[in-house]
Every structure is written in C-alpha cells, then in structure tokens.
Design an enzyme around this catalytic site. Structure first.
Site, short mmCIF file in Angstrom:
data_model
loop_
_atom_site.label_atom_id
_atom_site.label_comp_id
_atom_site.label_asym_id
_atom_site.label_seq_id
_atom_site.Cartn_x
_atom_site.Cartn_y
_atom_site.Cartn_z
N GLY A 95 -11.26 -0.07 29.06
CA GLY A 95 -10.70 -0.61 30.29
C GLY A 95 -9.64 0.33 30.84
N SER A 96 -8.61 -0.27 31.43
CA SER A 96 -7.60 0.54 32.12
C SER A 96 -6.74 1.37 31.18
CB SER A 96 -6.72 -0.35 32.98
OG SER A 96 -7.51 -0.96 33.97
N THR A 97 -6.75 1.08 29.87
CA THR A 97 -5.95 1.90 28.95
C THR A 97 -6.51 3.32 28.89
OG1 THR A 97 -7.29 1.23 27.05
CG2 THR A 97 -5.31 -0.05 27.49
N PHE A 98 -7.67 3.52 29.45
CA PHE A 98 -8.31 4.84 29.48
C PHE A 98 -7.71 5.71 30.59
CE2 PHE A 98 -12.47 7.35 29.75
CZ PHE A 98 -12.37 7.84 28.46
N LYS A 99 -7.06 5.05 31.58
CA LYS A 99 -6.64 5.77 32.77
C LYS A 99 -5.64 6.91 32.52
CE LYS A 99 -7.69 2.05 36.04
NZ LYS A 99 -7.13 0.85 36.65
#
Lengths: 650, 364
Positions: A327-331
C-alpha cells in the site's frame, strides 16, 4: 597369412596361460574367504553367539545439554530441566495393549497420553523407546520402579526437557524443538551430523531453535558399558564426556516484545523493529502466537487441530511468511527512485484534481481524496499520501527502472535473517508476468505499483528492513536476531559480526526531501498526526492501507458493511528519533482498516518504551479497534484494484 | 512367428551367465527385504533398478565388440574431461566432490570410467598387435594413472582402487613381464618402512585405524565389530531368514548397502556363504571361459578385465565385512542396494555376452 595365424595362436596360448593363472588366484582368494568364514562361524561360533545374544558391550550415547536462549538482558527464553518419563519399547513388549492396561493401574495414563503415544509410535521405529507418560512425579516414579520387573520393555527414563518459560511470548522467533522425524533424519544425514544425534530425540523445528541447531545441540558423548542379559548396565568401561551446546543471546528485549504483543490485543498481524545502524532485530511479533511448549513432547491431536484449523492461522510466521501488498508505505521508496532518477525534484509540483488518467483512456485512477489535494510537490505528496502524484511518477519511471531501484531496499528478495523459511515477496516485472500468466504487461499495472498496489507483495520484515535502510541513509545492515554465541565450557563468547548488505548511493538532498515528508506525516496535517502527538521525540513515518478484496469502479468503500475479514489491512512504518534513528519498524494489523489509527499506536508504544523507557498506560493498552477513523488519518483506502477485464481497455 | 521373435530377442544372451546372474539377484532381493526392516518399497525400488540395469545389459549385448572398440577412445576422453570438470566445478556432498550437475540431472563421471578405462586399455593394446613393447606398458600405466589420480583426489579411495585394478588386469593379461610385476611388489615392500618414517603422526594413526578398525571402537571400528559379531553368530546354518538379531535390532550399520553381506551371513550361515561363493565363482569362471574363447585382442582383454574386476568387487567387499581387509566403500555386486552400481555391473556383463555371442563361426 600363415605367420599371422601362427602369431595369433601364439598370442592366444600365452593369454590363456595367464588367464589360467588368474583363475587359480581367484579360487585361492575365495578359499581364504571360506577359511575366514569357517573360522568365524564354526570355530568361534560360541563366542560370537554369546556376544550377539547378550550384546555384552554396548555403546550408550550421553546426550549433551542443549544451549539456552536468552534475551539481551539475560532473561531466559528457552531452557532445559529433567523429568521422569515412562517409556515403552514396542519391539520388546509381547502384548502392547495389555501392558499399557497393566501399567496404567500403577501410573495414570490419560486418553490424551494414549493418543500421543500412538502418534509417536507411527513416527518412530519399532526398537525405539516411546514415552507413554511424561512428567512423572516422585511417587509415580517410585511406585513403578518397585514393579519394574513385571514389565520387560517398559522403563523409567530421566530425560532433559526443553521448556519455554515465557510461553506464547515471541514463539515464532524463538521457535521450538520437536521429536526427530524421518525428514529430519534425512536432513541430518545430508549434513553429515547424524552420528551426533545418537540418543537425541529432539531437533530444532522452527525459529532460532532451528536456524542455530548446530550451535545449540552440542556434541554427544559416549559410554562403553557392560550390560547383562536384561539390558541393565553393570559396569562402565570407558567414557567420553559430552560437550553441551552453546547459549544464544538475542537482540530482543522481552519487555519490548511483551509491550508489542499486548498492544495487538486480539488482533492479527505482525511487527518487526530493527536497529537501523546494526541490523539487530529489537522486536519480532507475529500475532496470534501459540505456546511452543505444546510441541516439545509431540503435540496431541486436539491441540494440533485447534492451532492448525484456526481461521486466525496462529502457526504462520507472519514477519517472514506473511505477504501483503505494501500500500502507501511503498511510496517513500518510489519517491526515492524518482528523485534519484532526476525526476520530481523541487520546485516541481502538480495540480491534483483527484484522479489520474492514461492517454487514450477514460479510466480514472482515483486519489483517496475525492476532489484532490490541489498543488502537491514531492515532500507534500509523501506527507498527505497523494495517490495521483505517484501514479504519474511510476508511469514516467517505467516498471523496470522502478523495480530495479527498490530491489536495493530488499523488496522482492530475501533479507537473510537468521530464521528459516523466509518468503521473498514479489516485485512484479513484465518478464515475471509473462512467465506466470503468459500475458503482456499493461501500463495501468505500472501506475498502481506506484502506490504499492497490484501484484506487489512484501513481508513485514522486508518493510521494516527497507525502512531501516532508508533511516540509515541507504546503508542496509543484514537483519539478525542472535548477537552472541556463548560456548558452554570455556564461556568464550563469539559476537555475530555486523554485515553491510548493500550501500545504496543516495544523494543527501534527495534523502532530505523524503525524510522531511515522512517527518511531516506525524505532525499536524499529516496522515498519522495522532501518532506523533506529545511524543517528546520526532518520528518519521508512513501510513498505508492494503486492500483485501478489490472494490469495483464506482463502488464506495464502506468499512462497517464489510465482513471483518474482508476489511483492509492497516500498515505503518516508522523510525525514530528522526534526526538520529535507533529504531525502525513496520507494523501490519490484518483487517485493521486504517494504517494511522490501527497500526500507528502499536508502533508508538514500542518506540516510547525503547526510546524513553515509558510503559504504556492502561487505557492505551486497550484495543483501539472501535475508534472511528478521523479525516486526518485517512490514507487512501479507495484505491481501486482493477479487475483484469478492465485492464484490456488501457 | 512369436518364437522367432523371442529367438532374436535372446540371440545375444548367454544362457548360463544369465541364469547365474538372475539367481544371485533373487537371493539379493530376499536379503534386502530382511536388511531393510521388511520394507517392500525398498525391494520394489531395487526391482526397478534391476529392470533398468537389464535393459542396459540387453543393449550392450547387442552391440558388436568391434563397434565398442571404435568408441573406446572417445569414451575415455569424455570420461577424463568430465572428471576434470568435477574437479573444477563439481557438487560437493558428504564431504566429497564426485557429482556433476548438468541442470536436469547429476552424474558421477567416475562410474563412466569403470567401463571406459578397461575399454581404453584393451583398445590401446589391440593396436599393438599382440607384441607390446616395454614403452607400451609405460603409456598404458600413464593412461591408467590420470583418471585414477583424479578420482582419488575427490576423494573416492574405493572406486579409484577398483578402476586401478581393472586397468592393471589388462596390463597383466596383455603380457606384462613377470620381472616388472615381481620387481614392483618387492620395491613397494622395501619402501614402506622408509615412507612410514616420513609420515606425520596423525597420518600414521589414520592408516593404523584403516588396517585395524578395533583401535577405534566408537568410530569406523564399530561397523566392523558389529559385522563380525553378525557373521560369527550366524553359525553353520544361520539364524534363518528375517531372524538375524544383529540385523533386526539395528546393531548393523549400512546394512542395505556396503554391509549387506553381514545380514546374509547372519541369517544363512556358513552354508549360505559357501553357496554365494559358489555362485560368484561360477560367474567368474564363465567370464574367464568367454575371455579365453574371444577372437580379437580387444575383446579378450576386455572380457578378462571385466571378469576379474567383478571378482575384485566381491572379494574386497566380503573381505572388509568379515574383517580381513580395511573398510573402503565398496558395495557387494548384485546384492547391495543401489541403482548406479547395478547398472554399471549389468552393463559390463552385457559386454561379456556380446563378446561371447558375436563370435564368427571359424574354427581356431
């Protein structure tokens, strides 16, 4: 022609002469063998018959004490103690049922004991002794000893048992030992250490117990004893002492471990905390856990069913085997890839209208915030978790460049932690897709990789390791649980050396942008503002939400209406203190909903104790599962995952 | 019609040799059933090995010796090449580097050498038209020494000694001068005391244990001691099939492979041993007869070497299990469990049958 024939006959004559000689040699040597056999089997028959019948001299292995497992402060996580067991050697017993019935008149044998005995019997060979009862008390042991003569093939043995005093705490990390089965035997034989396991019944099956089996087990000693016809030892002839196994010291603090596990409450998930400077694992949580003590004697069928068939899957080692979309922790990592490729450096900014579209397509990749965020630059895009910004960045980078870069942060490959069975996760590439599905790669799939959706899968350990690497400015330290191995007799200790796994050449100014964006996440206006409130130290973080079920285009996500198990996974990564990080962690709460509100508080409790020595207050420890999500903590849950048929329109 | 097909099918099979082999293999299956703790799957596995090995035997029997002669040199070169590959990038297992990973499967090139070595030397001496000179024996010894040294380095002492033996038999049968033979033995005997003083203490200790296993009762000596107890306690008639206490109570190590003879000996006794020795003798004598009737230098040397190598296997194994030879890893041919050695042995018997059945009908 004549001379040739003569020559041939001449040669054949000499050849036959030599052949005749060899025939004589063959018969002569076989004669020696026959003589040897007659000596052994006729002349010395009585002698060897006696030896075989009494097996007068027997080698008795002396099993070494298994090494202890300690936490960083010396708290015992695994140790050994002696117990009396009542054991039966099936091959020496004429009527097994009757013997067990008779024995149970003296010593209580429950139906659970019977079940376990039957299971163990199937797994062991006929001449091995199998425990029918363990943990006999003194009275039981004595009352059997008096009647021992009535039960040939039944013996009381004093065995070392492994015990895990903290029970469920950190059981996936410590692991457990279990009885040696056929597969273990094969492995031990392959490693060439089988002879060291004569007399050992147990071997490490999971966790650190398995990985450091060679160090923990020790070297088996031997006693040469004279035994009488009943198999009782009469006299020790010679003896070689065993060498106990080494003790292991972990980098884990069991107090942190307890705080972290308690913070999860009844929820499922995982937490991994790493010291970014050393790679030492500070906490390793897999929830729910199980009691490793159940496995030591061989687990009984009922408990096994309970654990194995539970919907919560307590036996899965989530930090290394659980794979989740990041999810957004990849950003932050996508951001790093963009900046290093020379894209999106300030003052670049976009105007976010709330969606992103590909050229020649009407499909809208929506931002989590309807209507969009307005003007967004790189730093702000991380802080507010702007999806639109990262859709465009991923597309511009292209899938190959993106995955090649983030692979350095240990995505898509094993971290090499000292526990077996690690899953490598998945970084999707066009080659992978054509191999796996025999389908071409679509641009739309690159777009959603930008926000950590699509095929991308990570383990909690990978996420923690990536965060630690970022916190350490691109220097990846190999994660490990064991810091020290103490030899038993000499008390010599051997430190596990720190290993630099990768040095990613990152520009300081780029690191600064990503880190600033992550620090703002825990400040007012960020997606995890409540996590940073009143901390007393600065936290850099990123929230994330991973979808469990794809939401159809135009459908609205309604958390309360969905079945609990179909709700989103909540993710949270962080490191602190932001200026000079000593802890980096990743938290995943399965079906927890929103990363900031569900996973963030767990991380905060761990960091509070690690950095300030602060214990969680009682109201903090209650599950905040029911807390309604506030707007500031929204992290973009409505990111659509495309159904395959929709992708064809791209 | 069918009988004609059958006739063609068995045209190149030597009936006497085949009968002896078949009977010995059947004995082996019975022993294996007992040795494996009455495991039907083990016996079934060995049955499969035999079927595969027999198909190799049949194919080899149908290839004419002069065709074999043509592949001798290329096969030898291939074997040496593969051995060098093993040395450079072979797979290490059990502390020895014997296997070569080809992606699909792993192979053990030393097994190829068991056949290629005698073929090569037989071919070399057949080129010398029956009148080899001293230099030819020197070259022969060199051709033999290269693969033997490579295999010894793996380390695989048992196999390298057996291949050395198979090559030595060819040198001997090709007419190696008695003077060299005796001279070599005398020289070796005379030099041992000098070599002994040059060795390190630990090296001497290793050799001592190899020669007398009882000095190390906890290690390798344990095998020999238990095996001798098994053989001795078998007595004249044996304890009976499936009744060997040493075997069934797990005292005997490696009892389906290298030490299977102890199982046989315990359960069938001295009479059983005599039967087995007789069977082996019949096979060997038949092989020697085939060699003596062979029509070309190549085939007679090859037949002689194959037969005597088989003898060496049997003698070394029974000798080591009964404690008169040091323990080197050599299986008992036709009896021990294992696919590779079964194939190699049956292949070599196929060559023997080919030599026997491809003779031209001329009176000599």
């Amino acid at each position: 022609m004549r001379s040739e024939l003569k020559n041939f006959l001449h040669e054949q004559y000499y050849f036959r002469l030599r052949l005749g000689f060899t025939a004589f040699v063959v018969l002569f040597f076989f004669g020696i063998l026959a003589f040897r056999f007659s000596y052994l089997q006729i002349k010395q028959y009585k002698h060897y018959q006696t030896l075989a019948e009494n097996n007068r001299i027997s080698l008795v292995p002396i099993v070494p004490n298994r090494g202890l497992i300690l936490d960083k402060n010396g708290v015992v996580l695994a140790h050994n103690f002696f117990v009396y067991t009542l054991e039966i050697t099936p091959s020496k017993v004429e009527n097994l049922e009757q013997t067990i019935a008779e024995v149970s008149k003296l010593v209580e044998v429950s139906s659970l004991d019977r079940k376990r005995f039957n299971k163990l019997r199937e797994e062991s060979r006929n001449f091995e002794s199998v425990p029918i009862r363990t943990h006999l008390n003194e009275v039981e042991a004595a009352s059997f000893a008096v009647n021992h003569y009535r039960f040939p093939g039944v013996e009381i043995k004093s065995r070392l048992y492994r015990h895990y005093p903290l029970g469920k705490l950190g059981s996936h990390m410590v692991g457990y030992i279990g009885r040696i089965n056929d597969r273990d035997l094969l492995n031990l034989e392959k490693e060439g250490v089988l002879s060291n396991y004569k007399g050992s019944d147990h071997v490490g099956k999971s966790g650190v117990e398995q990985f450091y089996e060679a160090q923990l087990h020790g070297t088996t000693g031997f006693q040469q004893v004279e035994i009488d016809a009943d198999g009782r030892a009469v006299r020790v002839l010679s003896s070689t002492a065993p060498v106990p196994g080494s003790n292991l010291v972990l980098s884990i603090d069991s107090k942190i471990q307890e705080i972290a596990e308690t913070a999860f409450g009844e929820r499922r998930g995982a937490l991994v905390a790493i010291n970014p400077k050393t790679g030492e694992v500070l906490s390793y949580v897999s929830q729910p856990t199980f009691d490793p003590n159940l496995f030591v004697d061989g687990i009984d069928v009922d408990n096994w069913k309970l654990l194995n068939e539970s919907l919560d899957k307590p036996l899965i080692n989530r930090p290394i085997r659980g794979i989740y979309p990041p999810g957004s922790t990849f950003k932050p990592f996508v951001a790093m890839a963009g900046l290093e490729a020379g894209k999106r450096a300030p003052p670049f900014a976009i105007h976010d209208a709330g969606y992103f579209t590909l050229a020649n397509s009407s499909h809208r990749y929506r931002d989590w915030k309807p209507g969009g965020h307005g003007m967004v630059d790189m730093q702000r895009a991380i802080t507010i978790s702007c999806d639109t910004f990262f859709y465009g960045l991923a597309l511009e980078l292209g899938i190959d460049k993106l995955t090649d870069f983030v692979r350095h942060f240990n995505f898509g490959r094993k971290t090499g932690i000292d526990i077996q069975g690690e899953n490598a996760g998945l970084l999707p590439t066009p080659e992978w897709k054509s191999r796996r599905f025999k389908q071409p790669w679509y641009q739309g799939e690159t777009v959603i990789v930008g926000i950590g959706q699509g095929y991308t899968l990570v383990t909690p350990l990978q996420l923690a390791q990536a965060t630690a690497t970022l916190a350490n400015n691109g220097v990846a330290m190999k994660p490990h649980l064991v810091t020290k191995i103490q030899k038993a007799i000499s008390n010599e200790s051997q430190m596990i050396p720190l290993v630099v796994q990768d040095r990613i050449p990152l520009k300081p100014e780029n690191i600064e942008i990503v880190k600033r964006g992550m620090i703002d996440v825990t400040l007012p206006g960020g997606t995890a503002a409540s996590v940073g409130a009143n901390a007393g130290y600065s936290i850099a973080a990123k929230t994330g939400t991973a979808q469990v079920v794809g939401i159809k285009q135009n459908a609205k996500y309604n958390a309360s209406a969905l079945d609990e198990r179909h709700r989103d996974h909540a993710l949270f990564v962080a490191y602190a203190p932001a200026e000079d990080p000593t802890i980096a962690l990743a938290v995943i709460v399965e079906n927890g909903g929103h990363g900031g509100s569900a996973a963030g508080p767990i991380a905060r409790k761990v960091m509070d104790y690690y950095l300030l020595g602060k214990l969680p207050t009682p109201e903090n420890t209650t599950s905040d599962k029911k807390e309604p999500p506030t707007l500031t903590e929204n992290t973009g849950t409505t990111t659509p995952i495309l159904a395959p048929e929709e992708e064809l329109h791209d | 019609m069918i009988s004609k097909l059958l006739q063609r099918f068995i045209k190149h099979i030597d009936p006497f040799l085949m009968a002896c082999l078949f009977f010995t293999l059947m004995v082996g299956l019975f022993v294996l059933y007992s040795a494996s703790g009455q495991s039907a799957s083990r016996v079934y596995g060995q049955g499969l090995n035999i079927v595969v090995a027999f198909s190799f035997l049949w194919v080899a029997a149908n290839i004419a010796p002069n065709q074999l002669e043509r592949v001798a040199l290329p096969l030898y070169i291939l074997g040496v090449f593969l051995l060098i590959c093993v040395e450079l990038f072979g797979t290490i297992s059990h502390g020895a580097q014997r296997w070569l990973n080809l992606g699909v499967t792993t192979i053990q090139p030393s097994e190829i050498m068991r056949i290629a070595m005698p073929m090569m030397l037989a071919w070399y001496f057949s080129q010398r038209e029956g009148k080899p000179k001293v230099a030819d024996f020197a070259i022969g010894a060199l051709l033999l020494g290269i693969p033997v040294a490579l295999i010894m380095k793996q380390p695989d002492l048992g196999t390298s000694l057996l291949i050395a033996a198979s090559g030595f038999y060819i040198l001997f049968l090709a007419g190696l001068n008695w003077k060299f033979l005796l001279g070599g033995i005398v020289l070796f005997a005379a030099s041992t005391p000098i070599l002994w003083t040059l060795l390190h203490d630990y090296q001497r200790r290793r050799i001592e244990i190899l020669l007398d296993p009882t000095q190390d009762p906890l290690g390798s000596g344990y095998h020999t001691i238990q095996a001798i107890i098994a053989i001795g306690s078998g007595g004249v008639a044996g304890k009976g099939w499936l009744n060997g206490t040493q075997t069934q109570l797990d005292f005997l190590p490696e009892r389906t492979t290298d030490f299977i003879f102890a199982v046989f000996s315990e359960e069938f006794g001295f009479l059983g041993n005599l039967l087995l020795l007789t069977l082996f003798s019949l096979i060997i004598l038949r092989g020697l007869v085939i060699a003596s009737q062979a029509q070309s230098t190549f085939s007679r040397l090859l037949a002689g070497s194959i037969t005597l190598t088989f003898f060496t296997y049997a003698f070394v194994n029974m000798g080591m299990v009964s404690g008169i030879l040091p323990v080197v890893g050599v299986p008992l041919p036709l009896i021990s469990y294992g696919g590779t050695s079964m194939v190699t042995i049956c292949l070599s018997f196929g060559i023997l049958m080919s030599i026997q059945t491809h003779k031209k009908l001329v009176a000599t």
